[in-house]
Design a protein around this motif. Sequence first.
Motif, PDB file in Angstrom:
ATOM      1  N   ARG A 125      36.932  49.636  58.135  1.00 26.61           N
ATOM      2  CA  ARG A 125      35.570  49.222  58.398  1.00 26.61           C
ATOM      3  C   ARG A 125      36.418  48.822  60.256  1.00 26.61           C
ATOM      4  NH1 ARG A 125      33.611  44.911  55.718  1.00 26.61           N
ATOM      5  NH2 ARG A 125      36.017  43.984  55.411  1.00 26.61           N
ATOM      6  N   GLY A 126      34.865  48.785  61.320  1.00 21.29           N
ATOM      7  CA  GLY A 126      34.712  48.854  61.978  1.00 21.29           C
ATOM      8  C   GLY A 126      35.410  50.100  62.902  1.00 21.29           C
ATOM      9  N   SER A 165      30.251  53.177  52.156  1.00 27.99           N
ATOM     10  CA  SER A 165      31.446  52.487  52.283  1.00 27.99           C
ATOM     11  C   SER A 165      31.535  51.040  53.073  1.00 27.99           C
ATOM     12  CB  SER A 165      33.119  53.151  52.363  1.00 27.99           C
ATOM     13  OG  SER A 165      32.482  53.613  54.145  1.00 27.99           O
ATOM     14  N   SER A 166      32.369  50.086  53.780  1.00 30.89           N
ATOM     15  CA  SER A 166      32.087  49.265  54.475  1.00 30.89           C
ATOM     16  C   SER A 166      32.735  50.256  56.038  1.00 30.89           C
ATOM     17  CB  SER A 166      32.588  48.024  54.263  1.00 30.89           C
ATOM     18  OG  SER A 166      34.336  48.429  53.782  1.00 30.89           O
ATOM     19  N   ALA A 167      33.277  51.195  55.965  1.00 29.03           N
ATOM     20  CA  ALA A 167      33.254  52.395  57.228  1.00 29.03           C
ATOM     21  C   ALA A 167      31.739  52.416  57.403  1.00 29.03           C
ATOM     22  CB  ALA A 167      34.088  53.634  56.929  1.00 29.03           C
ATOM     23  N   SER A 168      31.125  52.526  56.682  1.00 29.45           N
ATOM     24  CA  SER A 168      29.455  52.431  57.323  1.00 29.45           C
ATOM     25  C   SER A 168      28.342  51.579  57.036  1.00 29.45           C
ATOM     26  CB  SER A 168      28.800  54.252  56.549  1.00 29.45           C
ATOM     27  OG  SER A 168      29.086  54.239  55.097  1.00 29.45           O
ATOM     28  N   ASN A 169      28.905  50.298  57.217  1.00 35.14           N
ATOM     29  CA  ASN A 169      27.831  49.343  56.288  1.00 35.14           C
ATOM     30  C   ASN A 169      27.316  48.484  56.833  1.00 35.14           C
ATOM     31  OD1 ASN A 169      26.974  47.630  54.663  1.00 35.14           O
ATOM     32  ND2 ASN A 169      25.814  48.692  53.142  1.00 35.14           N
ATOM     33  N   ASN A 170      28.553  47.566  57.389  1.00 32.23           N
ATOM     34  CA  ASN A 170      30.041  47.646  57.489  1.00 32.23           C
ATOM     35  C   ASN A 170      30.265  46.646  56.468  1.00 32.23           C
ATOM     36  OD1 ASN A 170      29.885  50.217  58.517  1.00 32.23           O
ATOM     37  ND2 ASN A 170      31.152  48.479  60.772  1.00 32.23           N
ATOM     38  N   ASN A 171      29.434  46.107  55.502  1.00 32.55           N
ATOM     39  CA  ASN A 171      29.736  45.475  54.284  1.00 32.55           C
ATOM     40  C   ASN A 171      29.716  45.142  52.818  1.00 32.55           C
ATOM     41  OD1 ASN A 171      27.827  43.924  54.074  1.00 32.55           O
ATOM     42  ND2 ASN A 171      27.353  42.827  55.288  1.00 32.55           N
ATOM     43  N   LEU A 172      29.897  44.695  51.798  1.00 36.06           N
ATOM     44  CA  LEU A 172      29.795  45.275  50.576  1.00 36.06           C
ATOM     45  C   LEU A 172      28.801  44.079  49.974  1.00 36.06           C
ATOM     46  CD1 LEU A 172      33.245  46.178  49.849  1.00 36.06           C
ATOM     47  CD2 LEU A 172      31.086  47.871  50.903  1.00 36.06           C
ATOM     48  N   ASP A 173      28.135  43.107  50.871  1.00 40.17           N
ATOM     49  CA  ASP A 173      27.617  42.656  50.119  1.00 40.17           C
ATOM     50  C   ASP A 173      26.029  43.102  49.662  1.00 40.17           C
ATOM     51  OD1 ASP A 173      25.754  40.140  49.887  1.00 40.17           O
ATOM     52  OD2 ASP A 173      25.882  39.367  52.185  1.00 40.17           O
ATOM     53  N   MET A 174      26.154  42.523  48.198  1.00 42.71           N
ATOM     54  CA  MET A 174      24.679  43.069  47.481  1.00 42.71           C
ATOM     55  C   MET A 174      23.385  42.867  48.176  1.00 42.71           C
ATOM     56  SD  MET A 174      24.634  46.546  46.638  1.00 42.71           S
ATOM     57  CE  MET A 174      23.687  46.495  44.674  1.00 42.71           C
ATOM     58  N   PHE A 209      36.360  40.686  57.486  1.00 43.69           N
ATOM     59  CA  PHE A 209      35.921  40.984  59.245  1.00 43.69           C
ATOM     60  C   PHE A 209      37.471  41.480  59.234  1.00 43.69           C
ATOM     61  CE2 PHE A 209      33.504  37.054  59.070  1.00 43.69           C
ATOM     62  CZ  PHE A 209      32.356  36.869  60.532  1.00 43.69           C
ATOM     63  N   PHE A 210      38.337  41.936  58.078  1.00 47.11           N
ATOM     64  CA  PHE A 210      39.347  43.076  58.284  1.00 47.11           C
ATOM     65  C   PHE A 210      39.000  44.521  57.968  1.00 47.11           C
ATOM     66  CE2 PHE A 210      40.861  38.930  57.686  1.00 47.11           C
ATOM     67  CZ  PHE A 210      42.028  38.692  57.892  1.00 47.11           C
ATOM     68  N   PRO A 211      39.446  45.493  58.549  1.00 47.30           N
ATOM     69  CA  PRO A 211      40.845  44.970  59.809  1.00 47.30           C
ATOM     70  C   PRO A 211      40.234  44.471  60.666  1.00 47.30           C
ATOM     71  CG  PRO A 211      40.314  46.929  59.535  1.00 47.30           C
ATOM     72  CD  PRO A 211      39.637  46.344  58.792  1.00 47.30           C
ATOM     73  N   ARG A 212      40.926  43.696  61.724  1.00 47.28           N
ATOM     74  CA  ARG A 212      41.002  44.019  63.471  1.00 47.28           C
ATOM     75  C   ARG A 212      40.096  44.883  64.309  1.00 47.28           C
ATOM     76  NH1 ARG A 212      40.036  39.362  60.862  1.00 47.28           N
ATOM     77  NH2 ARG A 212      41.172  38.053  61.207  1.00 47.28           N
ATOM     78  N   THR A 213      39.293  45.898  63.263  1.00 51.93           N
ATOM     79  CA  THR A 213      38.892  46.892  64.490  1.00 51.93           C
ATOM     80  C   THR A 213      38.417  46.580  65.503  1.00 51.93           C
ATOM     81  OG1 THR A 213      37.448  47.507  62.468  1.00 51.93           O
ATOM     82  CG2 THR A 213      39.454  48.712  62.466  1.00 51.93           C
TER      83      THR A 213
END
Lengths: 434, 434
Positions: free
Chosen positions: A76-77, A304-313, B377-381
């Motif tokens: 994520r991020g 994924s949270s790498a491209s969203n960046n959270n999992l909040d539906m 808010f994880f990871p701290r990227t």
Amino acid sequence: MSISKTLIRNAIFVTADAENSIVRGCMAIEGDRIAFLGETPPHPIEQYDRVIDGSGKLYLPGLVNTHCHAAMSLLRGYGDDLALQIWLEQKMWPMEAKFTSEDVYWGTSLSVLEMIKSGTTSFVDMYDHMDQVAEVVRQSGIRGVLTRGVIGLCPPDVQERKLQEAIRFARDWHGQADGRITTMMAPHAPYTCPPDYIERFVQAAHDLNLPIHTHMSETAREVEANVEQYGLRPVAHLEKLGVFTRPTLVAHGVHLTDEEIATLAKYDVRVSHNPGSNLKLASGVARVIDLMRAGVKVSLGTDSSASNNNLDMFEEMQLAALIHKGVSGDPVAVPARTALRMGTAAGAESIWLDGVGTLAAGNKADFIALDIDQPHFFPRTDLISHIVYSAGGQDVADVCVNGSWVMENRVCLTLDEERIKREFAARFEGLLAR
Amino acid sequence: MSISKTLIRNAIFVTADAENSIVRGCMAIEGDRIAFLGETPPHPIEQYDRVIDGSGKLYLPGLVNTHCHAAMSLLRGYGDDLALQIWLEQKMWPMEAKFTSEDVYWGTSLSVLEMIKSGTTSFVDMYDHMDQVAEVVRQSGIRGVLTRGVIGLCPPDVQERKLQEAIRFARDWHGQADGRITTMMAPHAPYTCPPDYIERFVQAAHDLNLPIHTHMSETAREVEANVEQYGLRPVAHLEKLGVFTRPTLVAHGVHLTDEEIATLAKYDVRVSHNPGSNLKLASGVARVIDLMRAGVKVSLGTDSSASNNNLDMFEEMQLAALIHKGVSGDPVAVPARTALRMGTAAGAESIWLDGVGTLAAGNKADFIALDIDQPHFFPRTDLISHIVYSAGGQDVADVCVNGSWVMENRVCLTLDEERIKREFAARFEGLLAR
């Protein structure tokens, strides 16, 4: 041992059934099922093991996330706002190549914690090291439809090993954890699996009597490449390979022709719409209005949270309700009621979960409670509208899956939040150092 | 009386300045100003009246909402998912016509409470019964740029009365509440105010030395109507009426030609982009990338919670970062850093607030703290990426405006939340009954 009986009373229930009914009164839970939903409880209060006062709360079915790669929370991020190929080739893939089982375990743990805290009770996961994912699902109490996602751009012996691993995982875990885990077969995508390899997944899915999950037509570029390489667009390509002879869930389905939409409808192929990820990666806006008009079942996924960046539906429901209005110019496109069902009932149907996704007597007790005693839930006009346009994952107070409470008053009862955050942070540091 | 000195230490600060710097260490607040931001505090700890441990928190400038009609929270969820004209003519306008000062007072109170709880420290409000709005701003501790929005489709004597009321309000309240209140002049829109009436607002704005705020080019239909009625598109129309001889903030600006964008840039007209509202009402997608490329200052607004349906500026930052990528096909359009500045620094600049919108020594102490000890808010990227793509208003723990704490640990210190919810619900019931 007698079955545990719980009664929730003085509450409001949004059923998410076909009529989107709202019930004021009580809901009784017996074992893993909803025993009753209505005005007056079927038994005297004293016959319940637990009586919960639901005042100030709004109950609805748990949200169903139909496309995720949970362990990628570790990224994520990590490299946002880059061109897609740079993001993939220089950021995602080199890091993912370093992922160990331990990384996947802690990455998935953090994601499942995040999902529970934002009201998701069922999710699809497609990844590697899936035994770890299944273990997290087992421990956490969430419901998981799990599949080893296989990229087949590798030598035949590696292909064979991966296929056997996917089969072994699917067979071992299907029906485990009190039935909370089911499995699918997942060739990653038409552009990452050679045709003959996809056909072997189809055969395995037939042998195991399991559905197929795959990425399809996420980007215009991948559709063009499919035409160049195989002379067919992805839908015709997968049809030709027999994929749609199995129950199928495709993720994304952004770039589709009318003909392709008709084919998906014909085979009852389900589409997991991932609006947040599709926007963030600039993949485009899926033809959701046309898909639904053609009768295709459309559900929602975070990716994924790498491209969203959270999992909040809740965000995905809101995006689905907003972007198709804005882009089509039609203010009645994807109304709140439809978006809610995409995130609940249609989600459960799309991943073959029976008795999940709506609140009704006889259904599985998979539900969440929102704390609606907050400014953004006033006035009490249209509660479904509030869920879709105003609520967020942080409004979820309680979560129940399969009749068991996994979160109460925002405290996850099944997972150790502090330990997960600590271990997750350490895994991320380890990945950077490796 | 000596000035109160507060020190926040062990924290992370996102400045939202031009470099989007991140500072680890401490921030000192003296009176209404940030006195220091850096690694080591300027004075020994014991010289501070209060020392706050900022561990697990992320500090950033308070969010700036540059277009709102706060009292319309009374109509949240009242008639969603309808065609625009039905929504306006059958739902909004008949109810708004019934609004009393009391309704506006409680509607605005709930909205300001919601804004504070979701991290907004400054907002623009354009509505009627503005004395009530100003009173709420005064009590709540928030910063308000307030204006009586005037619809001029009425007889000359009513026009005159409304204009004088707008002038009186703007004069009376400008600079009040320790300078937290400033005012503007607001002819509602080119399609709701005759040209000569708009010219009188321009004259009044000159006389009072105040900026002008107006709705402009929100829908394609209103642009067409402007051309039919006046032979000009809205930008040329307003230019001709002298509006842009005053500092001007326009809301929406969805339907603009290249030439219109160049005109807005030439006059330094600021645009309040309202992505949530524009999508929900199916107005379209503003040309934000082109506006910013032309040098137009673009900030973010929620519009009212009747068309949003909440006042969470984190959602607007996220939408701004997502939709322009998805619609343009460019994954680097409106990166998180830009979206953060749209919601903070550019917002403050767009509404002529000096020393607001960034964290820096000498600036006003308008800031918020996010609880980042949470899974999403994880990871701290990349913390700025997390703010824009992953955070939500409910992550805000503390809010400070003008050096005074208005929320701590999610409890609003200036407004009585329980009373506001109760009175608000009663006002809504009253409106329905009237």
